[in-house]
Enzyme design. Structure first.
Site, PDB file in Angstrom:
ATOM      1  N   GLN A 174       0.842  -1.199   0.000  1.00 24.77           N
ATOM      2  CA  GLN A 174       0.000   0.000   0.000  1.00 24.77           C
ATOM      3  C   GLN A 174       0.878   1.250   0.000  1.00 24.77           C
ATOM      4  O   GLN A 174       1.684   1.435   0.917  1.00 24.77           O
ATOM      5  CB  GLN A 174      -0.875  -0.022   1.264  1.00 24.77           C
ATOM      6  CG  GLN A 174      -1.804   1.160   1.414  1.00 24.77           C
ATOM      7  CD  GLN A 174      -2.472   1.160   2.799  1.00 24.77           C
ATOM      8  OE1 GLN A 174      -1.921   0.625   3.750  1.00 24.77           O
ATOM      9  NE2 GLN A 174      -3.639   1.766   2.889  1.00 24.77           N
ATOM     10  N   GLY A 175       0.731   2.090  -1.034  1.00 27.11           N
ATOM     11  CA  GLY A 175       1.543   3.307  -1.122  1.00 27.11           C
ATOM     12  C   GLY A 175       0.754   4.547  -0.764  1.00 27.11           C
ATOM     13  O   GLY A 175       0.334   5.311  -1.641  1.00 27.11           O
ATOM     14  N   TYR A 176       0.512   4.742   0.524  1.00 34.30           N
ATOM     15  CA  TYR A 176      -0.237   5.909   0.988  1.00 34.30           C
ATOM     16  C   TYR A 176       0.681   6.904   1.709  1.00 34.30           C
ATOM     17  O   TYR A 176       0.907   8.002   1.261  1.00 34.30           O
ATOM     18  CB  TYR A 176      -1.364   5.485   1.941  1.00 34.30           C
ATOM     19  CG  TYR A 176      -2.627   4.985   1.258  1.00 34.30           C
ATOM     20  CD1 TYR A 176      -2.602   4.486  -0.042  1.00 34.30           C
ATOM     21  CD2 TYR A 176      -3.841   5.004   1.932  1.00 34.30           C
ATOM     22  CE1 TYR A 176      -3.767   4.020  -0.647  1.00 34.30           C
ATOM     23  CE2 TYR A 176      -5.009   4.534   1.328  1.00 34.30           C
ATOM     24  CZ  TYR A 176      -4.964   4.045   0.047  1.00 34.30           C
ATOM     25  OH  TYR A 176      -6.119   3.593  -0.536  1.00 34.30           O
TER      26      TYR A 176
ATOM     27  N   SER B 285       4.543  -1.860   4.241  1.00 34.12           N
ATOM     28  CA  SER B 285       4.871  -3.225   4.658  1.00 34.12           C
ATOM     29  C   SER B 285       4.812  -4.158   3.456  1.00 34.12           C
ATOM     30  O   SER B 285       4.045  -3.923   2.522  1.00 34.12           O
ATOM     31  CB  SER B 285       3.946  -3.701   5.779  1.00 34.12           C
ATOM     32  OG  SER B 285       2.609  -3.537   5.410  1.00 34.12           O
TER      33      SER B 285
ATOM     34  N   GLU C 289      -9.635  -0.983   6.328  1.00 28.25           N
ATOM     35  CA  GLU C 289      -8.498  -1.261   7.199  1.00 28.25           C
ATOM     36  C   GLU C 289      -8.932  -1.219   8.648  1.00 28.25           C
ATOM     37  O   GLU C 289      -8.564  -2.052   9.456  1.00 28.25           O
ATOM     38  CB  GLU C 289      -7.400  -0.234   6.936  1.00 28.25           C
ATOM     39  CG  GLU C 289      -6.186  -0.426   7.812  1.00 28.25           C
ATOM     40  CD  GLU C 289      -5.030   0.505   7.424  1.00 28.25           C
ATOM     41  OE1 GLU C 289      -3.916   0.207   7.834  1.00 28.25           O
ATOM     42  OE2 GLU C 289      -5.251   1.502   6.723  1.00 28.25           O
TER      43      GLU C 289
ATOM     44  N   ASN D  92      -3.149   7.541  18.370  1.00 25.91           N
ATOM     45  CA  ASN D  92      -4.129   7.736  19.451  1.00 25.91           C
ATOM     46  C   ASN D  92      -4.686   9.159  19.434  1.00 25.91           C
ATOM     47  O   ASN D  92      -5.873   9.372  19.699  1.00 25.91           O
ATOM     48  CB  ASN D  92      -3.468   7.463  20.812  1.00 25.91           C
ATOM     49  CG  ASN D  92      -3.499   5.991  21.175  1.00 25.91           C
ATOM     50  OD1 ASN D  92      -3.692   5.138  20.307  1.00 25.91           O
ATOM     51  ND2 ASN D  92      -3.297   5.694  22.439  1.00 25.91           N
TER      52      ASN D  92
END
Lengths: 387, 355
Positions: A131-133, A166, A249, A371
């Site tokens: 995933q290229g975000y 990842s 996700e 958070n």
């Protein structure tokens, strides 16, 4: 209120348990307990082979519709699968980004040709996706991304840098958010491109983490290309596509986590019993507190599922990420206190796992929405507080 | 698998909320003579029938479960409704229903369904001595919720529980941290009771767990109310030219409160279901619910005072009433640390399947 599973669901559980018991053998047996978060760079090739084994068994794409080649499983069945998967200590999924993020996005926004091209190899475990975000200057503020794609004949030409990707080292494909519109800024003019990793314009550089291992990479795009028809959703309208992916996700991937966490808590309890920490009143109090909060994590998830069945997104669904991330970090800190003086020493075995837990969990409260961002979202969306 | 209130439970909740909004609030009791409003109580019993929820149909009640009782008590907790509802249903009904004989249930539960108040006195040093065909009760019971007004008293002694009329005992209210829920000391000076007053059951722990669960339900309501009041206030209170609710420091504190409220609610609902169906993990579920709800209420009430600023520190505001009830309730029916210790024992000291 009925907290029991139906007879059909229990049969499904039995089917999952039996299949996993029969297939997590031979070369796959040593993968048990490996490849999860904090350990995603372990046995990668072997886990891709396991992904293919799952695909042959019909256990990939559980949540996908039948038209997409999936199983069309109910939410309860998904929970059951994830619980049994964790209970059997089956390895971390190498195909989870394709299955959980890209696949559902292509199913929702893709062309028929894209569906025909990309969905089946995900289910078969033969193509791994990343995933290229995130970018160096676009973390919590994803709309600050700078990677650019320019049209050149039948191709897009991509320049920029992604980070915290990842599985980049082993992926065949990456879905890349890039600016395509003239005068593009913030949420406007972004497109979602499907880009082959094996090409001269793509360079992958692993990131060594504070845990010592490298589960993520930086990905540099320097004149990388992809055909014009490899855009998912509208050109310049990719923000909506990206948000859809993130919703997946945050929903699906946290569903079966309590079972993994239960394994970890059980292991910690065993260490505490073995080294005498279980006699310390302070340790006992905190172990009990964590057990209680772990139970509640599951209960709140079940409430969310029941509301989902009624087509609602209840406010308790919005506390999930903050709750589990904080819980897991607390478990990591307690693990060190259970070790006592031995916390200062790295050793093989249980202790090694506990140190990895302790260090890895510092990331839980950062990725997939820190958070702080989670609390902003809860305040503004669940409580209606002003921006 | 359905972990949600049923349509009937939602209707019960909505009706309770609407009804409670009409009753006098907690300040009325605090400001006046510290007595419950008799009219409010007669409406709770007569119009709403809430004292009948847990009473089996055989004894004139509705025969509903703890889940329904929890739904109502959550609403009562939200409004800090001053009434003997909690002591009567969570302590009185539960003790008599759990420990009593059929004849005792028939007599006393029917009286409660008809409007009598009741409570349980299980803390202190009351002893029972044989005296011919009866018993002599001596000693002191302490921290008895609504002990100065309850018409029916269940007293725990070395020889089990006895049911006695409230006015047969010397009793006095003690100054309490929570001014909306009176506590009393009861003195027994050789009170003679017949053998029929003795309840045959011995499972006091089950009574306390059941009552603790219902207190936890009330605490969830209280915690949610202080959150709601606080969020509303931060939307209108302006400083530095903006609503303070737009500041992240305020937002994050409110987000933390929501996490506590919803987590405690999940724990309470599950524990109510687990006790109602007799699930094997019911005891641990109740301990979880009481510990988490007590902590959640206290922390939310404390945050509410902080986020309100000066106004939250005043006598007229509702914050301190919640804060005091939260801390007092934490001390009743097992403090959080007591419940955690019991859970730890199950996890660490036995071979039981604690997961």
């Amino acid at each position: 209120m009925d907290m029991s599973f139906s007879a059909e669901e229990e049969l499904f559980r039995e089917e999952v348990r039996t299949w996993l018991g029969e297939h997590l053998v031979g070369d796959f047996a040593r993968l048990r307990g490996r490849g999860g978060l904090g350990d995603m760079d372990a046995f990668v090739e072997e886990r891709i082979a396991w992904e293919q084994e799952l695909g042959r068994g019909g256990w990939t794409g559980l949540a996908w519709s039948k038209e997409s080649g999936g199983r069309g499983a109910s939410l309860v069945e998904q929970v059951i699968f994830l619980e049994e998967y964790a209970r059997s200590r089956a390895p971390g999924r190498a195909g989870h980004i394709g299955e959980g993020l890209l696949g559902p996005t292509v199913a929702a926004f893709g062309t028929d040709a894209q569906k025909a091209r990309f969905l089946a190899p995900i289910l078969a475990g033969t193509e791994i996706w990343c995933q290229g975000y995130s970018e160096p200057n676009a973390g919590s503020d994803l709309a600050a991304l700078q990677t650019r794609a320019v049209r050149d004949g039948d191709n897009w030409v991509i320049d920029g840098q992604k980070v915290w990707t990842s599985l980049a080292m082993v992926s065949q494909w990456c879905f890349v958010l890039a600016r395509t519109g003239a005068g593009s800024s913030r949420h406007e003019g972004i497109s979602c491109l499907l880009v082959r990793m094996d090409q001269p314009g793509v360079r992958v550089v692993p990131i060594r983490q504070m845990t010592g291992n490298a589960e993520f990479a930086e990905v540099f795009f320097d004149g990388a290309t992809t055909p014009v028809d490899h855009v998912v959703g509208p050109v310049d309208g990719g923000w909506k596509v990206a948000m859809h992916t993130l919703a997946h996700e945050r929903g699906a991937s946290t569903l079966g986590q309590q079972a993994d966490f239960t394994n970890e808590l059980r292991a910690l309890v065993q260490v505490a019993k073995d080294n005498g920490a279980a006699n310390d009143p302070g340790i006992r109090d905190r172990l009990a507190e964590l057990w209680m909060r772990l139970k509640v994590m599951r209960l709140t998830a079940l409430r969310t599922l029941s509301a989902h069945d009624r087509g609602e997104l209840p406010r308790e669904a919005m506390i999930t990420k903050l709750f589990w991330a904080t819980w897991h970090r607390d478990l990591g800190e307690l693990a060190m206190d259970v070790l006592g003086p031995d916390a200062a020493v790295l050793r093989e075995g249980h202790d090694h796992d506990l140190h990895r837990l302790f260090l890895w969990t510092r990331s839980d409260t950062i990725y997939a929405g820190t958070n702080e961002i989670q609390k902003n979202l809860i305040a503004q969306r669940a409580l209606g507080m002003p921006r | 698998m359905k972990f949600a209130l049923s349509d009937e439970q939602i209707s019960l909740r909505d009706a309770a909320r609407a009804f409670l909004a009409e009753l006098p609030g907690p300040h009325a009791m605090t400001e006046q003579d510290g007595a419950y409003n008799a009219d409010a109580w007669s409406r709770i019993v007569g119009e709403q029938g809430w004292t009948s929820i847990l009473i089996p149909a055989d004894h004139g009640g509705w025969g509903f479960g703890r889940m329904e009782m929890a739904v109502v008590l959550e609403e009562a907790g939200r409004k800090l409704t001053p009434s003997p509802l909690f002591s009567t249903v969570a302590l009185g009904v539960t003790a008599i229903d759990t420990l009593g004989s059929d004849a005792q249930k028939a007599e006393h539960l029917a009286a409660i369904a008809g409007g009598a108040t009741a409570t349980l006195a299980d803390q202190g040093s009351v002893t029972a001595q044989r005296d011919g065909d009866g018993w002599l009760l001596s000693g002191e019971a302490v921290r008895v919720i609504d002990g100065d007004t309850a018409e029916i008293l269940v007293v725990w002694t070395n020889a089990g529980a006895f049911v006695v009329p409230g006015d047969a005992v010397q009793r006095a209210r003690v100054p309490g941290l929570d001014t909306t829920r009176p506590l009393a000391t009861l003195r027994f000076d050789g009170l003679r009771v017949s053998d029929e007053a003795r309840l045959p059951g011995a499972d006091l722990e089950r009574v306390r767990l059941s009552a603790g669960l219902l207190l936890a339900a009330e605490q969830v309501g209280g915690a949610e109310d202080v959150l709601d009041v606080t969020v509303d206030y931060t939307k209108v209170r302006k400083q530095f030219g903006k609503p303070i609710g737009s500041f992240q420091a305020i937002q994050h504190a409110c987000a933390d409160m929501l996490v506590l409220v919803e987590s405690a609610r999940s724990a309470v609902w599950y524990a109510a279901w687990a006790m109602d169906v007799g699930a094997p993990d019911a005891e641990l579920a109740v301990r979880t619910a009481k510990a988490l709800a007590s902590d959640a209420y206290f922390r939310c009430a404390g945050s509410a005072i902080q986020l309100h600023g000066g106004i939250g520190f005043t006598w007229e505001h509702v914050c301190h009433l919640h804060f005091k009830r939260a801390r007092a309730g934490m001390a009743l029916l097992g403090e959080p640390s007591v419940h955690r210790a019991a859970v730890a024992a199950a996890m660490l000291d036995g071979d039981s399947a604690w997961t």
